[in-house]
Design an enzyme around this catalytic site. Structure first.
Site, PDB file in Angstrom:
ATOM      1  N   ARG C 266       0.109   9.098  -2.825  1.00 30.74           N
ATOM      2  CA  ARG C 266       0.109  10.625  -3.412  1.00 30.74           C
ATOM      3  C   ARG C 266       0.825  10.571  -4.678  1.00 30.74           C
ATOM      4  O   ARG C 266       2.284  10.266  -4.775  1.00 30.74           O
ATOM      5  CB  ARG C 266       1.060  11.280  -2.245  1.00 30.74           C
ATOM      6  N   HIS C 270       4.904  16.434  -3.002  1.00 32.00           N
ATOM      7  CA  HIS C 270       4.302  16.883  -1.857  1.00 32.00           C
ATOM      8  C   HIS C 270       3.483  18.259  -2.061  1.00 32.00           C
ATOM      9  O   HIS C 270       2.203  18.450  -1.778  1.00 32.00           O
ATOM     10  CB  HIS C 270       5.360  16.977  -0.589  1.00 32.00           C
ATOM     11  N   TYR C 279      13.388  11.554  -3.862  1.00 28.94           N
ATOM     12  CA  TYR C 279      13.477  10.726  -2.574  1.00 28.94           C
ATOM     13  C   TYR C 279      12.506   9.355  -3.187  1.00 28.94           C
ATOM     14  O   TYR C 279      12.483   8.363  -2.297  1.00 28.94           O
ATOM     15  CB  TYR C 279      12.873  11.290  -1.400  1.00 28.94           C
TER      16      TYR C 279
END
Ligand SMILES: Cc1ncc(C[n+]2csc(CCOP(=O)(O)OP(=O)(O)O)c2C)c(N)n1
Ligand SMILES: Cc1ncc(C[n+]2csc(CCOP(=O)(O)OP(=O)(O)O)c2C)c(N)n1
Ligand SMILES: [Mg+2]
Ligand SMILES: [Mg+2]
Lengths: 366, 326, 366, 326
Positions: C266, C270, C279
């Site tokens: 990815r 998100h 993160y």
């Protein structure tokens, strides 16, 4: 030229897995392939035999009580005693057992009183309240739903660095439930001190294993969670105990979870509410009687010269006595006062519900 | 007309629906070879084959999710959840999918599915086998919830549920499976899903119930009759959407109302009916509404379960108070 | 003598499994190990490239709309376009797609209109109502919960003996949910015409794969359900398509389900509501840009002499045009009348709720 | 005292609980490194380590089941469900285990656990992110359900929930996470779990609400004040068990009652309160009870969601009718 024909068989293998099977004691009591160390301890093997016989005798009695209206629906473990007993025997008292409803043998091994077990199946929650290790979970009725609890318990051990292990027992049917999957997956991630035991009796009420899952073994389901699975002959109590010991001690040692598939057979009806003749041929059951666990351990011990008719008779009498005492205690236990249905709802009954308890008390006084 | 038990009536309706409509399939744990642990599906697999009567793996979420997928493809699945205590894993599918797929796709994909499940205590069953959570289900927009109380209504309402274009949870009163008997003509005729049944007319007090408790409610009405109070007994039968008119009309007539259900009191479906009356029937109300229900505690195991369930006596006591009020 | 020492390694292996990996197109566009047959069809490969570029351009536009307050939360598939497109390209129109929220590329391939996709993410259910095959499922938001639907759909195909296949796409995070497990297990038992595709972008919001599961591959999770799993380089659209074709045609042929793990990454946040910098290190992302799927297919086509600057520019302009038209249509669509919230609640609105619809209508009239 | 938002108050309470009691652990999706998608757990993993602040796999059933197992071992787990629309897989664990393990074992094993989840619409979120199912939860015996509406109450009630010896579902009003601000002293003091909060005193009509709708309810009270109607506003805060006394006392005083909630109307928790009044407050009732609620339909996506949620206007209209009745 960028086109060479390829076939899928040319694709490289990036991961490989295998499932092993453990069996020491053949159906005739012989041990063609040797035995694990602990089997040198004859008195231990005798204690396993005794526990299996007690479990079977107790089951018989419980069914008799049910048939005469003195017990509720009851699930026998006929033919599966080696699983319950073999697993429990490898646990330490401080470990935590999370059993399904068919694991009376494990509860008895861990000190649950016959009277309490009967109370529970006789419809009184207090059967769950006292005997056996205080941290053991009560029977789990909603199939598979104890698996996440086992993971939570094991997580607590890990966090506190306690050398304890959670042992979760469930049936082949339970392996179809997402609960198992989610718990196994998390146990893998956290390397929890947790042993999963699939008591594969090949039936979930009327549903045979082949309709429950297409996986050749239940043991291989652990591959999905990234930890080892092993199949064990669930009618060989020595193998069950050996597998349990290996898995429990590995877990205690920080090596993470394992799955044990104990392959056995449900010789009885699913419960006293079931009539298995409706869905499986008696011949199949008959066939499996040849494999049952008690006869083979008995044959082995007889061959070792450690067991005979006298011991057998003495054991029968002892079981009888224990069971009768338990039954007497159970039958003598009066139902709890109805208003006790509120006693353990919350730590302290909220004021809002006090009148309901009073109403129930009034009802019963009247 | 033959006399059948309630569970036999269910079986008749299932067989009839399967015969009339090849899209109807039945699925669940032990519904095939075994014919269901209560025998509700007995004989169906023999008759319609294992393709249409499917023994599923032990997985309730799966059963409800399969129904969604099947019905999206135009099948009419009738899933069985063996006991209501095991229906919770289905809630995600019921709320997030079955009941809203029509709306999510603005009518493009629909879910004509039925989820059947026995409910209620009183058969001395093990733990978790005595649940009554119809109120949770009746709170879900897009769902229908049906809970019959006699063989005749079980037959007609189940046919209606199967033919309905939307998802229906069909709750069956375990306690009445074999004890309720009645004449049922296997006519293939459905009963309406949005009509409550007035089982007894009376002008002094309205007693409203559904499922197994209808039996005790009718018995209470008899006792009240001896007292000289004429009770009107309503079997709500369909809880979502429910027949507000019949409730309000009856309360307008009697001015007094007792609602009886086995589920826990707080947030039970009785609250909804009492609220309706407090909102739209207040003018005619001559006495406080009373709820006679299961208690707000975990339903006890068999030794104490009878103290949990509303008894005829509790209903009568409440109704007398209501009748004598003011 | 019945005691021979044994070790666990002596136990016989009763089942063995392996997971293969498929990759044809290296990151630089070379094809060291050959190609599958269909790759001879250059125009097909070009159509895959076009679809991936359209998807990426559309994502960019959607994010821009969101950032300027004209769209709701949106999930880009940046870097994962080969999965969506490769899988969808191997399906027939009559097959059924059950996508997660991140599979815009698959929807576009199957004919969903840009305007509709925007409507949905812009907060209007009617975006789900029309374009694309009428039997395709809408995006599934509750992670993994579409898997049992896929099994139901596939069961209907099997029962009716229709040569159709259900294709279920979900993320790595979804594999932790019991829903997947229960659906895969049933698909195995019934040998359903169903292909499961795990779009493994290695993150579930902030949770990296290593905390999601301990299994070395996601492909091996199929072993638990008794059917084959395969890992494919999810940045190689040729490999994805080849794996999908093999699995879908096997399923259509009655050979039962398969699981494809498409390993990708990815590259984006998100969703637009997320800030991945919290993160994961930007360097990790940077590193993965080297592997992204569009550049490598482009390089391959350029090397084959089938693609160049002109084609690239023309494609960019075409995408721009399509997207602008879709956006214009979207922005021009007025919100539905509020009372339409009752239009598709039931087949026919129950009388009990008619007043509620009227109230909403009154509200909006006022 | 510092002014904080509601979500910051949650964060303060979690940190305080973790500091005071080493048995408190936090678990859920994205609660660790990321600090929660709403930042409710921000900084906790850094401070208390990954052993006590656990990023779980994506599995809600698991999260709730882990809480049961952990709490049975004496930990005090606080699980987070990312949005209430994903809580359904937890219901089996909540009903069949968490809320009854104490009773099943007659006090031997208990479940001092908290499950936190944001709830409600109005933030233009995607599908399934706007649920309000407090009524389903409040029907479960053995559970506590808390639903605060201000930073101060969020802080105090969350501490109480964590310290409570029984399972609590702690519902947080998403819409107020960042819009509600207030002074919160990080005193470590809990608020009582069985007391409703009277936010405004008045003698003409009782307005009862909880969660995010308290805001609109207070705004409605202001409008009503301009009309000359004194509204008493009650934040129920704890829904199970709830503070019947405060409700009944207020209705005894005002004789009129409007209940406001965002969840669907039928079977919503407003029904329970209306039922209570119909049973035990009828004598003082001067007008029909009114419920102003979400509609009995699937909550629409963002374009229409504001038409679904009770507006200040709808509350005022209902309250006026109630005030002017009779
Ligand atoms: C979740 C759930 N669904 C259904 C049941 C009803 N039920 C009780 S036992 C059983 C079969 C269980 O099979 P298995 O897991 O193989 O265990 P076994 O009974 O063979 O020991 C079923 C379906 C249940 N108890 N729980
Ligand atoms: C059942 C459920 N739980 C939580 C969420 C919130 N959520 C949305 S996406 C997501 C992560 C999904 O990860 P993955 O399955 O890997 O798919 P990806 O987003 O990476 O495509 C989460 C936790 C959800 N949508 N559904
Ligand atoms: Mg079994
Ligand atoms: Mg992912």
């Amino acid at each position: 030229m960028d086109r060479t024909p390829t076939t899928d068989e040319d694709l490289p293998v990036i991961a490989q897995f295998s499932v092993r099977r453990r069996c020491y004691l053949a159906a005739d009591g012989s041990t063609p392939g040797g035995l694990p160390d602990f089997a040198a301890d004859t008195s231990l093997l005798i204690s396993l035999l005794r526990a299996m016989v007690l479990t079977r005798s107790f089951d018989l009695k419980a069914v008799a009580l049910q048939r005469t209206g003195r017990l509720g629906t009851y699930a026998v473990s006929l033919g599966q005693e080696a699983v319950s007993v073999g697993i429990a025997s490898a646990m330490r008292p401080e470990d935590v057992l999370l059993p399904s409803y068919r694991e009376n043998g494990a509860l008895l091994w861990r000190g649950a009183r016959i009277e309490d077990i009967l109370l529970y199946w006789g419809g009184d929650e207090s059967g769950n309240s006292s005997s056996g290790p205080a941290h053991d979970f009560p029977y789990c009725i909603p199939v598979g739903s104890q698996a996440p609890h086992a993971a939570g318990v094991a997580y607590a051990f890990k966090l506190r660095q306690e050398p304890r292990v959670a042992v979760c027992l469930f049936g082949d049917g339970a392996t179809s439930k997402g609960d198992l999957w989610e718990a196994m997956n998390f146990a893998g991630v956290e390397k929890l001190p947790l042993v999963f035991v699939a008591n594969n009796n090949q039936w979930a009420i009327s549903v045979p294993l082949a309709r429950q899952t297409a996986s050749e073994t239940l043991a291989q389901k652990a591959i999905a969670a990234g930890f080892p699975g092993e199949q064990v002959d669930g009618n060989d109590v020595i193998a069950v105990r050996a597998a349990a010991e290996a898995a429990i001690e590995a877990a205690r040692d920080g090596q993470g979870p394992r799955l044990i598939e104990a392959l056995t057979y449900r010789l009885g009806d699913h419960t006293t509410a079931d009539d298995a003749a409706r869905y499986r041929p008696p011949e199949e059951v008959q066939e499996h009687w040849k494999d049952e666990p008690i006869a083979r351990l008995r044959a082995f011990l007889v061959a070792r010269g450690a067991w005979g008719k006298t011991e057998e008779e003495r054991l029968a009498a002892e079981c009888q006595e224990k069971i009768e005492a338990g039954v007497a205690g159970y039958l003598a236990t009066a139902p709890r006062a109805p208003e006790t249905m509120f006693d353990h709802l919350y730590g302290e009954l909220p004021g809002a519900y006090a009148w309901q308890r009073d109403e129930v008390r009034g009802d019963s006084d009247a | 007309m033959p006399e059948v038990t309630l569970v036999e009536a269910i079986n008749l309706a299932l067989a009839r629906a399967m015969q009339d409509d090849p899209e109807v399939v039945v699925l669940g744990e032990d519904v095939g070879v075994n014919g269901g642990v209560f025998r509700a599906t007995a004989g169906l697999q023999e008759r319609f084959g294992p393709g249409r009567v499917i023994d599923t793996p032990l997985a309730e979420l799966l059963i409800s999710g399969l129904c969604v997928g099947m019905s999206a493809q135009g099948l009419r699945p009738v899933g069985e959840i063996q006991f209501m205590g095991f229906i919770y894993p289905c809630l995600d599918q019921l709320v997030n999918h079955a009941s809203r797929l029509r709306n999510r796709t603005q009518g493009r994909i629909t879910c004509p599915m039925v989820l059947r499940t026995p409910s209620g205590a009183g058969i001395h069953a093990p733990e978790h086998h005595s649940e009554s959570i119809e109120a949770m289900l009746a709170h879900i927009p897009g769902l229908r919830v049906v809970f019959p109380s006699s063989p005749e209504r079980a037959y007609g309402l189940l046919l209606a549920a199967i033919r309905d274009p939307d998802p229906v949870v069909f709750i069956e009163p375990t306690r009445l499976y074999r004890t309720a008997r009645g004449e049922v003509e296997d006519s293939g005729e459905a009963l309406p899903l949005d009509v409550a049944f007035v089982l007894l007319e009376g002008s002094d007090v309205t007693l409203i119930s559904w499922g197994a408790m209808v039996k005790e409610t009718l018995a209470a009405a008899e006792v009240l009759a001896d007292d000289g109070f004429g009770a009107e007994v309503i079997d709500l039968a369909t809880l979502k959407p429910y027949d507000e008119q019949t409730v309000l009309a009856s309360v307008a007539k009697t001015g007094r109302c007792v609602i009886v259900h086995e589920a826990a009191r707080t947030g039970g479906f009785g609250a909804e009916i009492a609220a309706l009356i407090a909102e739209r029937g207040l003018n005619s109300l001559l006495a406080p509404v009373a709820r006679v229900t299961g208690y707000d505690t975990v339903i006890p195991l068999s030794r104490l379960e009878q103290h949990y369930m509303p008894s005829v006596e509790r209903i009568v006591t409440a109704a007398r108070q209501v009748c004598q009020f003011g």
